[in-house]
Design an enzyme around this catalytic site. Structure first.
Site, PDB file in Angstrom:
ATOM      1  N   LYS A  99       0.574  -0.780  -0.039  1.00  0.00           N
ATOM      2  CA  LYS A  99       0.259   0.102   0.231  1.00  0.00           C
ATOM      3  C   LYS A  99       1.216   1.610  -0.149  1.00  0.00           C
ATOM      4  CE  LYS A  99      -1.688   1.186   4.071  1.00  0.00           C
ATOM      5  NZ  LYS A  99      -1.726   2.580   4.804  1.00  0.00           N
ATOM      6  N   ASN A 100       1.964   1.075   1.144  1.00  0.00           N
ATOM      7  CA  ASN A 100       2.929   2.132   1.028  1.00  0.00           C
ATOM      8  C   ASN A 100       3.740   2.851   0.007  1.00  0.00           C
ATOM      9  OD1 ASN A 100       0.436   3.313   3.148  1.00  0.00           O
ATOM     10  ND2 ASN A 100       2.772   2.812   4.442  1.00  0.00           N
TER      11      ASN A 100
ATOM     12  N   ARG B  81      -4.977  10.776   4.682  1.00  0.00           N
ATOM     13  CA  ARG B  81      -3.812  11.393   4.537  1.00  0.00           C
ATOM     14  C   ARG B  81      -2.386  11.504   3.682  1.00  0.00           C
ATOM     15  NH1 ARG B  81      -0.399  11.110   7.197  1.00  0.00           N
ATOM     16  NH2 ARG B  81      -0.123  13.101   7.780  1.00  0.00           N
TER      17      ARG B  81
ATOM     18  N   CYS C 240      -5.115  11.685  13.095  1.00  0.00           N
ATOM     19  CA  CYS C 240      -5.276  11.173  12.541  1.00  0.00           C
ATOM     20  C   CYS C 240      -5.437  10.066  14.278  1.00  0.00           C
ATOM     21  CB  CYS C 240      -5.218   9.331  12.082  1.00  0.00           C
ATOM     22  SG  CYS C 240      -3.611   9.073  12.012  1.00  0.00           S
TER      23      CYS C 240
ATOM     24  N   ARG D 128       0.339  14.244  13.212  1.00  0.00           N
ATOM     25  CA  ARG D 128       0.695  13.916  11.528  1.00  0.00           C
ATOM     26  C   ARG D 128       1.030  14.836  11.190  1.00  0.00           C
ATOM     27  NH1 ARG D 128      -0.523   9.009  10.684  1.00  0.00           N
ATOM     28  NH2 ARG D 128       0.440   8.574   9.137  1.00  0.00           N
ATOM     29  N   PRO D 129       2.055  16.043  12.106  1.00  0.00           N
ATOM     30  CA  PRO D 129       1.629  17.776  10.788  1.00  0.00           C
ATOM     31  C   PRO D 129       2.591  17.948   9.802  1.00  0.00           C
ATOM     32  CG  PRO D 129       3.360  16.803  12.932  1.00  0.00           C
ATOM     33  CD  PRO D 129       2.503  16.440  12.679  1.00  0.00           C
TER      34      PRO D 129
ATOM     35  N   ASP E  87       4.465  20.151   8.358  1.00  0.00           N
ATOM     36  CA  ASP E  87       6.081  21.198   8.156  1.00  0.00           C
ATOM     37  C   ASP E  87       6.914  21.275   7.508  1.00  0.00           C
ATOM     38  OD1 ASP E  87       6.122  19.362  10.484  1.00  0.00           O
ATOM     39  OD2 ASP E  87       7.955  20.308  11.141  1.00  0.00           O
TER      40      ASP E  87
ATOM     41  N   ASP F 111       4.827   0.997  12.038  1.00  0.00           N
ATOM     42  CA  ASP F 111       3.927  -0.435  11.921  1.00  0.00           C
ATOM     43  C   ASP F 111       3.799  -2.145  12.251  1.00  0.00           C
ATOM     44  OD1 ASP F 111       3.795   1.269   8.387  1.00  0.00           O
ATOM     45  OD2 ASP F 111       3.663   2.599  10.779  1.00  0.00           O
TER      46      ASP F 111
ATOM     47  N   ILE G  48       8.355   6.664  16.568  1.00  0.00           N
ATOM     48  CA  ILE G  48       7.527   7.772  15.557  1.00  0.00           C
ATOM     49  C   ILE G  48       6.823   8.338  15.509  1.00  0.00           C
ATOM     50  CG2 ILE G  48       7.608   7.294  13.237  1.00  0.00           C
ATOM     51  CD1 ILE G  48      10.158   6.616  13.778  1.00  0.00           C
TER      52      ILE G  48
ATOM     53  N   ARG H 201      -8.378  -0.678   5.073  1.00  0.00           N
ATOM     54  CA  ARG H 201      -7.256  -0.070   5.013  1.00  0.00           C
ATOM     55  C   ARG H 201      -6.418  -0.133   4.217  1.00  0.00           C
ATOM     56  NH1 ARG H 201      -7.282   6.382   7.429  1.00  0.00           N
ATOM     57  NH2 ARG H 201      -6.268   6.481   4.935  1.00  0.00           N
TER      58      ARG H 201
HETATM   59  C1  EPZ Z   1       4.454   7.035   6.589  1.00  0.00           C
HETATM   60  O1  EPZ Z   1       3.634   7.862   6.716  1.00  0.00           O
HETATM   61  C2  EPZ Z   1       3.368   5.747   5.751  1.00  0.00           C
HETATM   62  N1  EPZ Z   1       2.033   5.904   5.252  1.00  0.00           N
HETATM   63  C3  EPZ Z   1       3.123   5.274   7.354  1.00  0.00           C
HETATM   64  O2  EPZ Z   1       2.080   4.445   7.601  1.00  0.00           O
HETATM   65  C4  EPZ Z   1       4.306   4.536   8.362  1.00  0.00           C
HETATM   66  O3  EPZ Z   1       3.920   5.260   9.773  1.00  0.00           O
HETATM   67  C5  EPZ Z   1       5.182   6.271   8.440  1.00  0.00           C
HETATM   68  O4  EPZ Z   1       5.753   6.780   7.099  1.00  0.00           O
HETATM   69  C6  EPZ Z   1       6.586   5.645   9.082  1.00  0.00           C
HETATM   70  O5  EPZ Z   1       7.179   4.582   9.077  1.00  0.00           O
HETATM   71  C7  EPZ Z   1       2.044   6.132   4.006  1.00  0.00           C
HETATM   72  O6  EPZ Z   1       3.571   5.850   3.347  1.00  0.00           O
HETATM   73  C8  EPZ Z   1       0.584   6.200   3.165  1.00  0.00           C
HETATM   74  P1  EPZ Z   1       6.705  10.407   8.431  1.00  0.00           P
HETATM   75  P2  EPZ Z   1       3.987   9.547   7.233  1.00  0.00           P
HETATM   76  O7  EPZ Z   1       6.402  11.333   7.419  1.00  0.00           O
HETATM   77  O8  EPZ Z   1       4.865   9.984   5.755  1.00  0.00           O
HETATM   78  C9  EPZ Z   1       6.957  13.328  12.369  1.00  0.00           C
HETATM   79  C10 EPZ Z   1       0.433   2.707   8.112  1.00  0.00           C
HETATM   80  O9  EPZ Z   1       0.151   1.661   9.336  1.00  0.00           O
HETATM   81  N2  EPZ Z   1       6.352  14.527  10.912  1.00  0.00           N
HETATM   82  O10 EPZ Z   1       7.935   8.626   8.271  1.00  0.00           O
HETATM   83  O11 EPZ Z   1       3.342  10.362   7.376  1.00  0.00           O
HETATM   84  C11 EPZ Z   1       5.375  12.640  12.166  1.00  0.00           C
HETATM   85  O12 EPZ Z   1       4.505  12.826  13.178  1.00  0.00           O
HETATM   86  C12 EPZ Z   1       0.854   3.773   7.766  1.00  0.00           C
HETATM   87  O13 EPZ Z   1       0.326   2.163   6.985  1.00  0.00           O
HETATM   88  C13 EPZ Z   1       6.591  15.383  11.192  1.00  0.00           C
HETATM   89  O14 EPZ Z   1       6.868  16.383  12.381  1.00  0.00           O
HETATM   90  O15 EPZ Z   1       5.184   9.310   8.229  1.00  0.00           O
HETATM   91  C14 EPZ Z   1       5.744  11.691  12.626  1.00  0.00           C
HETATM   92  O16 EPZ Z   1       5.445  11.534  14.010  1.00  0.00           O
HETATM   93  C15 EPZ Z   1       0.705   4.512   9.457  1.00  0.00           C
HETATM   94  N3  EPZ Z   1       6.498  16.213  10.031  1.00  0.00           N
HETATM   95  C16 EPZ Z   1       7.175  11.208  12.112  1.00  0.00           C
HETATM   96  O17 EPZ Z   1       7.716  12.737  11.274  1.00  0.00           O
HETATM   97  C17 EPZ Z   1       6.042  16.473   8.899  1.00  0.00           C
HETATM   98  O18 EPZ Z   1       6.980  17.008   7.608  1.00  0.00           O
HETATM   99  C18 EPZ Z   1       6.999   9.932  11.274  1.00  0.00           C
HETATM  100  O19 EPZ Z   1       6.732  10.105  10.113  1.00  0.00           O
HETATM  101  C19 EPZ Z   1       6.384  14.973   8.657  1.00  0.00           C
HETATM  102  C20 EPZ Z   1       6.428  14.247   9.413  1.00  0.00           C
END
Ligand code: EPZ
Length: 417
Positions: free
Chosen positions: A22-23, A93, A117, A122-123, A125, A305, A327, A397
């Site tokens: 999916k990802n 998202r 969520c 999930r910011p 920034d 995950d 994370i 999902r």
């Molecule tokens: C991806 O989400 C995956 N989703 C998530 O899988 C997975 O848990 C996550 O990566 C971590 O491996 C998809 O690929 C569609 P991040 P993503 O940006 O990209 C913080 C599932 O179960 N952060 O790596 O949204 C954030 O809050 C889903 O399939 C900022 O602070 O994750 C988190 O604490 C759930 N600012 C950490 O970084 C930002 O601009 C990692 O988030 C972006 C992220």
């Protein structure tokens, strides 16, 4: 709302073909916006999140052929909107992944802020800061991000923390930027590498995929391509945990060992025997399940995950285990429900202390998010008696026909409308 009814106690046995990830599919679908030529996906997965992304791309004007779960064709030669509306983005998202490609190719994008969520705020920034480094102007109006540029130019992007989506958005934005972009502290996840490989097939110039430093040489335009997204390492890890907790023996086909090293090491520490044969992994059980300690981290660390699924497994280990979630802010929603099934788990900050071995008893439980729901199914497979997992739409999902696939391995599980 659908629910699962599970009768625990049956060891899972047999073989299962792991589905495409999916990802990986989600960012790859968004990449179709970068060219007017056709992108062909040899396979996909029949998941609600994939359907959500396809309806968003359809809304933007991408021509979509084929069917979800099989081969798909996408062609963005007549984009009619640059707006990703709230009612579509709030459903999923990962819709934010259209921001980079729309901005790169059309110099403007208007994307609703993705909400938080169950697992955290999930910011985004880092996504926005990165795009500004490439010369984007970012405004926020009425809950929408409005990104404009008179042409992205190469630059240096330094992520303050590792972000999978941020790396994917910046990869897609930078391949059409004028000049060279370097992304520091890039995510190394296999799904990021898979997106990068698709972009290279489309004609992008990218070095360093899979490392924390990615260098992109912008090109004028990119072309169509044919792609087969990688297998889903999280589905594979979930089935491994389900096999392990039921002390069964399952051969997983079409999964890459190199994408599962951390979970494999943890299963071996817990006493499970794993055999590897090409792109197949067979999980068998040892005499007893030993406790261990897990800390989630960006790839190649232990994937967040799979945290919830392994907490369920650790309830059956002899001794005390600790699971540290590094994370996401609140990714322990499964623990209250596991406690209601008899698990002895204490939460201390971002650490779950799991004391085993505890016989789990079937109960009526509530799914709260995608991976928490998988954790409750795994617990139900070993619990004595009947477990009912409500709100299974969370699970749909990210897992295709999960109950049917577990049934082929012997599980007593059925979906109740
Ligand atoms: C991806 O989400 C995956 N989703 C998530 O899988 C997975 O848990 C996550 O990566 C971590 O491996 C998809 O690929 C569609 P991040 P993503 O940006 O990209 C913080 C599932 O179960 N952060 O790596 O949204 C954030 O809050 C889903 O399939 C900022 O602070 O994750 C988190 O604490 C759930 N600012 C950490 O970084 C930002 O601009 C990692 O988030 C972006 C992220």
């Amino acid at each position: 709302m659908d629910k699962f009814v599970i009768e625990g106690g049956v060891p899972l046995c047999g073989e299962l073909e792991i589905k495409p990830a999916k990802n990986a599919i989600l960012p790859c679908l968004a990449a179709s916006l970068l060219t007017s030529e056709e992108i062909i996906f040899n396979n996909s997965a029949s998941l609600n999140d994939i359907c959500s992304m396809l309806s968003l791309l359809d809304h933007l004007g991408v021509k979509i052929g084929g069917n979800v779960g099989g081969a798909l064709t996408l062609k963005a030669d007549n984009i009619k909107s640059l707006v990703a509306p709230y009612d579509l983005v709030r459903k999923m998202r990962a819709s934010i992944l259209v921001l980079g490609p729309l901005l790169a190719r059309f110099k403007k994008a208007k994307v609703s802020f993705p909400g938080g969520c169950a697992i955290g705020p999930r910011p985004i920034d880092q996504h926005l800061k990165g795009l500004e480094s490439l010369g984007a102007k970012i405004d926020v109006e009425e809950g929408y991000i409005i990104a404009t540029t008179d042409g992205l130019r190469g630059g240096e992007v330094v992520f303050d923390k590792v972000t999978v989506g941020g790396t994917e958005n910046l990869l897609m934005a930078s391949i059409l930027a004028n000049g060279k972009t370097t992304i520091f502290n890039a995510a190394r996840e296999p799904e990021v590498v898979d997106l990068g490989n698709l972009l290279i097939k489309m004609g992008a110039k990218i070095e360093g995929l899979g490392t924390d430093k990615i260098v992109i040489e912008g090109v004028k335009e990119v072309k169509g391509a044919i792609h087969s997204p990688i297998p889903d390492r999280i589905e594979a890890g979930t089935i491994m945990a389900a096999t392990a907790i039921t002390k069964g023996k399952v051969k997983l086909k079409n999964c890459f060992k190199e994408n599962l090293e951390s979970p494999i090491i943890k299963l071996e520490e817990m006493g499970f025997s794993l055999n590897f044969d090409g792109n197949s992994i067979t999980v068998g059980s040892g005499k007893e399940i030993r406790s261990t300690d897990i800390t989630t981290a960006p790839f190649p660390g232990f994937p967040t995950d799979l945290q919830a699924q392994f907490v369920a497994l650790l309830t059956q280990a002899e001794g005390t285990s600790t699971v540290k979630e590094e994370i996401f802010e609140s990714r322990f929603m499964h623990i209250n429900e596991l406690q209601r099934m008899g698990a002895d788990i204490k939460i201390e900050g971002n650490i779950a202390v799991v004391r085993g071995k505890n016989e789990l008893k079937g109960a009526e439980v509530m799914a709260s998010d995608l991976r928490a729901s998988a954790s409750l199914v795994i617990a139900g497979l070993v619990a004595q008696g009947k477990t009912v997992v409500n709100r299974i739409y969370h699970l749909d999902r990210g897992y295709e026909r999960f109950e049917e696939r577990l049934e082929t391995l012997g599980a007593r599980i059925r979906r109740v409308k």
